[in-house]
Design a protein around this motif. Structure first.
Motif, PDB file in Angstrom:
ATOM      1  N   LEU A 157       0.823  -1.205   0.000  1.00 18.51           N
ATOM      2  CA  LEU A 157       0.000   0.000   0.000  1.00 18.51           C
ATOM      3  C   LEU A 157       0.862   1.262   0.000  1.00 18.51           C
ATOM      4  N   THR A 158       1.925   1.253   0.790  1.00 15.45           N
ATOM      5  CA  THR A 158       2.811   2.416   0.849  1.00 15.45           C
ATOM      6  C   THR A 158       3.479   2.674  -0.498  1.00 15.45           C
ATOM      7  N   ALA A 159       3.950   1.620  -1.137  1.00 15.74           N
ATOM      8  CA  ALA A 159       4.637   1.770  -2.422  1.00 15.74           C
ATOM      9  C   ALA A 159       3.696   2.262  -3.512  1.00 15.74           C
ATOM     10  N   VAL A 160       2.516   1.646  -3.611  1.00 14.79           N
ATOM     11  CA  VAL A 160       1.600   2.018  -4.687  1.00 14.79           C
ATOM     12  C   VAL A 160       0.998   3.400  -4.444  1.00 14.79           C
ATOM     13  N   MET A 161       0.840   3.815  -3.183  1.00 11.82           N
ATOM     14  CA  MET A 161       0.359   5.164  -2.898  1.00 11.82           C
ATOM     15  C   MET A 161       1.405   6.217  -3.247  1.00 11.82           C
ATOM     16  N   THR A 162       2.671   5.900  -3.052  1.00 13.27           N
ATOM     17  CA  THR A 162       3.734   6.835  -3.422  1.00 13.27           C
ATOM     18  C   THR A 162       3.757   7.060  -4.926  1.00 13.27           C
ATOM     19  N   GLU A 191       5.013  -8.487  -9.232  1.00 16.97           N
ATOM     20  CA  GLU A 191       4.350  -8.525 -10.537  1.00 16.97           C
ATOM     21  C   GLU A 191       3.041  -9.323 -10.425  1.00 16.97           C
ATOM     22  N   THR A 192       1.957  -8.797 -11.030  1.00 19.05           N
ATOM     23  CA  THR A 192       0.644  -9.449 -10.901  1.00 19.05           C
ATOM     24  C   THR A 192       0.032  -9.834 -12.239  1.00 19.05           C
ATOM     25  N   ARG A 193       0.726  -9.641 -13.322  1.00 14.42           N
ATOM     26  CA  ARG A 193       0.139  -9.954 -14.629  1.00 14.42           C
ATOM     27  C   ARG A 193      -0.215 -11.437 -14.729  1.00 14.42           C
ATOM     28  N   ARG A 247       4.621  -3.855 -13.260  1.00 16.13           N
ATOM     29  CA  ARG A 247       5.696  -3.148 -12.568  1.00 16.13           C
ATOM     30  C   ARG A 247       6.586  -2.365 -13.521  1.00 16.13           C
ATOM     31  N   SER A 248       7.122  -3.021 -14.526  1.00 16.91           N
ATOM     32  CA  SER A 248       8.058  -2.350 -15.438  1.00 16.91           C
ATOM     33  C   SER A 248       7.352  -1.304 -16.298  1.00 16.91           C
ATOM     34  N   ILE A 289       6.809  13.093 -10.333  1.00 15.36           N
ATOM     35  CA  ILE A 289       6.336  11.832 -10.898  1.00 15.36           C
ATOM     36  C   ILE A 289       7.507  10.905 -11.226  1.00 15.36           C
ATOM     37  N   GLY A 290       8.630  11.476 -11.641  1.00 18.61           N
ATOM     38  CA  GLY A 290       9.792  10.640 -11.934  1.00 18.61           C
ATOM     39  C   GLY A 290      10.330   9.951 -10.695  1.00 18.61           C
ATOM     40  N   CYS A 291      10.431  10.681  -9.595  1.00 21.48           N
ATOM     41  CA  CYS A 291      10.958  10.105  -8.348  1.00 21.48           C
ATOM     42  C   CYS A 291       9.967   9.130  -7.718  1.00 21.48           C
ATOM     43  N   CYS A 292       8.689   9.481  -7.719  1.00 18.54           N
ATOM     44  CA  CYS A 292       7.678   8.604  -7.111  1.00 18.54           C
ATOM     45  C   CYS A 292       7.514   7.304  -7.901  1.00 18.54           C
ATOM     46  N   GLY A 293       7.651   7.377  -9.219  1.00 18.04           N
ATOM     47  CA  GLY A 293       7.472   6.181 -10.046  1.00 18.04           C
ATOM     48  C   GLY A 293       8.480   5.090  -9.758  1.00 18.04           C
ATOM     49  N   VAL A 294       9.638   5.457  -9.215  1.00 19.32           N
ATOM     50  CA  VAL A 294      10.676   4.464  -8.909  1.00 19.32           C
ATOM     51  C   VAL A 294      10.190   3.442  -7.884  1.00 19.32           C
ATOM     52  N   PHE A 295       9.227   3.825  -7.033  1.00 16.68           N
ATOM     53  CA  PHE A 295       8.739   2.931  -5.992  1.00 16.68           C
ATOM     54  C   PHE A 295       7.959   1.744  -6.558  1.00 16.68           C
ATOM     55  N   ALA A 296       7.673   1.743  -7.856  1.00 14.97           N
ATOM     56  CA  ALA A 296       6.999   0.598  -8.472  1.00 14.97           C
ATOM     57  C   ALA A 296       7.842  -0.669  -8.395  1.00 14.97           C
TER      58      ALA A 296
END
Length: 533
Positions: A339-344, A505-507, A395-396, A493-500
């Motif tokens: 939750l923390t990662a996806v919210m970031t 992976e859920t595909r 993720r990627s 957005i560039g810095c926050c996206g790194v938390f992905a």
């Protein structure tokens, strides 16, 4: 990959067996000893349902048309109107972002009627950026407050359908009342109320629509929802153009009436989520809905698997505590980490997704055309996800699109003089943010089980809205320097996206119903990886 599949299946079965053994003796068990899954049980009945059975889910997603109109209406109602110098031979001296602030009132006049914008009606042309951004910030602040107050109601007492009905009805009434605002403080307060009730619309419709359809339609129905949001965004500049010259209040009335009428369709033609009903112990209602979705008569003797799954979950999942879902999310380490990662990630995406359209007034291009182009940009984004979501690693892909959005936002801030190059960079940045937004929502649906999914998605959307709440202040500050708007958007957005990279992976995965199932699945996957080494 072929050699790893049997290993993963056997380890999953072993994990399922351990989950069964940890339950009490009264817990019903599947004949093979593995705890039955509600998702698998429902899938066995609706998996082969025809396309006509997805129509209720599609109907539910139409509410996002009105959601988009509510979200971006301030772009037009609070825009700086064009004005002219009374003694100028060229008649028009300035327009768009330029302001007559500081000129004697007798030397200039508005080109449109004074009530065409909140700025001209309430004489805000010399107001500070904080005051100019107050209505938009109030709306997003209301979204934040409503998310915290109402997020768990759809998982606990009200359910998905009632929450959607209540939110849509309240949102439409608030928009109608906003049209009667006598002053800026009242206007901002009513925008806060609209955001308060709108906060759960997107969450409820995304979760409800995906839980009404089979697994093979789940990704695509999410994209239908994104397309409906795009349609609402695209319809807004057309409605604003038609009503130009009239009072800004007319535009609020134009979006409130269709939204109010839509609530009637929700009440009569949209079903409640059978998955939620089963987890709440309302088995008979869930079975009736499944029968209608399946489009065929199901004998009582053929639903034993479904009853078994419901009985197995009811004891652990049924609760009257409206905050039980939130406690599950914050109390489990793996859920809290996800939750923390996806919210970031969502915070950065939300800042660009909501900030870019609000920032279009700072560009030199025509406002109606710019908003229309941004809305049209969402269409290829939705189509890409619709047709390629089955092949895209969550993720990627999220990491790539957030990085692209950040890069082109910075490019937009670096281009001087405006023109087509700057507009093109803005469109690319917005397109990448739109695609990342869609991926993050699908990603979030797959990351969390049914018992907490609505609450988790609500928290994710809270992070998106928080980014949107910060954006108007940056937009107002960006009138003096694009680096304070486009530049900050790109960096965030560039810095926050790194938390992905912190997310699994859920595909291609199915969705789980309980926290225990998700934990067992993770354990099985880790066991398979370790054994494969």
């Amino acid at each position: 990959m072929a050699d790893e599949a049997p290993l993963l299946i056997s380890s999953a079965a072993a994990c399922g067996q351990s989950c069964v053994e940890s339950t009490t003796d009264e817990t019903p068990k599947h004949p093979n000893g593995v705890l039955p899954s509600i998702d698998e049980a429902i899938e066995s009945y609706i998996g082969d349902a025809g396309t006509t059975n997805i129509l209720p889910a599609v109907l539910a997603t139409l509410v996002l048309v009105f959601d988009a109109q509510q979200t971006f209406i301030n772009v037009f109602t609070d825009a700086m109107p064009p004005w002219f110098l009374k003694n100028s031979s060229s008649a028009s001296a300035a327009a768009g972002g330029d302001s007559p602030c500081g000129l004697p009132p007798s030397t200039w006049s508005w080109s449109l009627p004074i009530h065409s914008s909140t700025i001209s009606e309430w004489s805000l042309e010399c107001a500070s950026p904080a005051v100019l951004g107050l209505p938009s910030s109030s709306y997003f602040s209301g979204c934040l407050a409503g998310g915290f107050l109402f997020a768990t109601l759809a998982d606990s007492h009200l359910g998905r359908k009632k929450m959607l009905l209540l939110s849509t009805l309240s949102m439409s009434i608030s928009a109608a009342l906003t049209a009667a605002s006598p002053s800026l403080p009242t206007y901002a307060a009513l925008r806060f109320v609209a955001g308060l009730f709108r906060s759960t619309v997107g969450t409820s419709v995304i979760v409800l629509s995906t839980e009404l359809v089979s697994r093979r339609w789940r990704d695509r129905i999410s994209i239908v929802g994104f397309s409906c949001f795009t349609l609402g965004f695209l319809s807004l500049p057309a409605m604003a153009y038609v009503s130009r010259g009239n009072s800004w209040r007319v535009l609020y009335l134009m979006i409130s009436l269709p939204s109010f009428l839509y609530t009637i369709l929700i009440y009569f033609f949209i079903e409640e989520s059978p998955r939620w009903l089963l987890l709440r112990g309302r088995r008979s209602e869930a079975i009736e809905i499944i029968k209608r979705i399946a489009g065929s008569n199901i004998n009582d003797s053929s639903i034993s698997k479904l009853k078994l799954a419901a009985d197995a979950r009811e004891k652990d999942e049924l609760s009257t505590d409206i905050f039980v879902a939130a406690k599950m999310l914050w109390g489990n380490r793996w859920a809290f980490r996800r939750l923390t990662a996806v919210m970031t990630v969502s915070f950065g995406v939300g800042m660009v997704y909501y900030g870019m359209p609000l920032n279009l007034g700072n560009l030199s291009s025509d406002l109606y055309l710019s908003v229309a182009l941004n809305a049209i940009t969402e269409l290829p984004s939705s189509l890409i996800i619709f047709f390629l979501v089955g092949r895209m690693n969550r993720r990627s892909s999220t990491l790539a699109f957030t990085a692209a959005s950040g890069l082109f936002s910075l490019v937009c801030s670096a281009i001087s003089g405006g023109g087509k190059a700057q507009m093109a960079a803005e469109l690319v940045a917005f397109f990448a943010a739109c695609t990342a937004f869609g991926l993050v929502l699908i990603f979030s649906i797959e990351l969390f089980p049914t018992c907490v999914r609505n609450s988790a998605i609500a928290m994710v959307r809270q992070a998106v809205v928080l980014g949107g709440a910060v954006a108007p202040v940056l937009v107002a500050a960006g009138r003096g320097s694009r680096m304070l708007s486009f530049g900050v958007f790109g960096l965030v957005i560039g810095c926050c996206g790194v938390f992905a990279v912190c997310l699994p992976e859920t595909r291609g995965r199915g969705i789980c119903d309980t926290m225990e199932e998700e934990e067992c699945r993770d354990s099985a996957a880790k066991f398979a990886i370790e054994e494969g080494r």
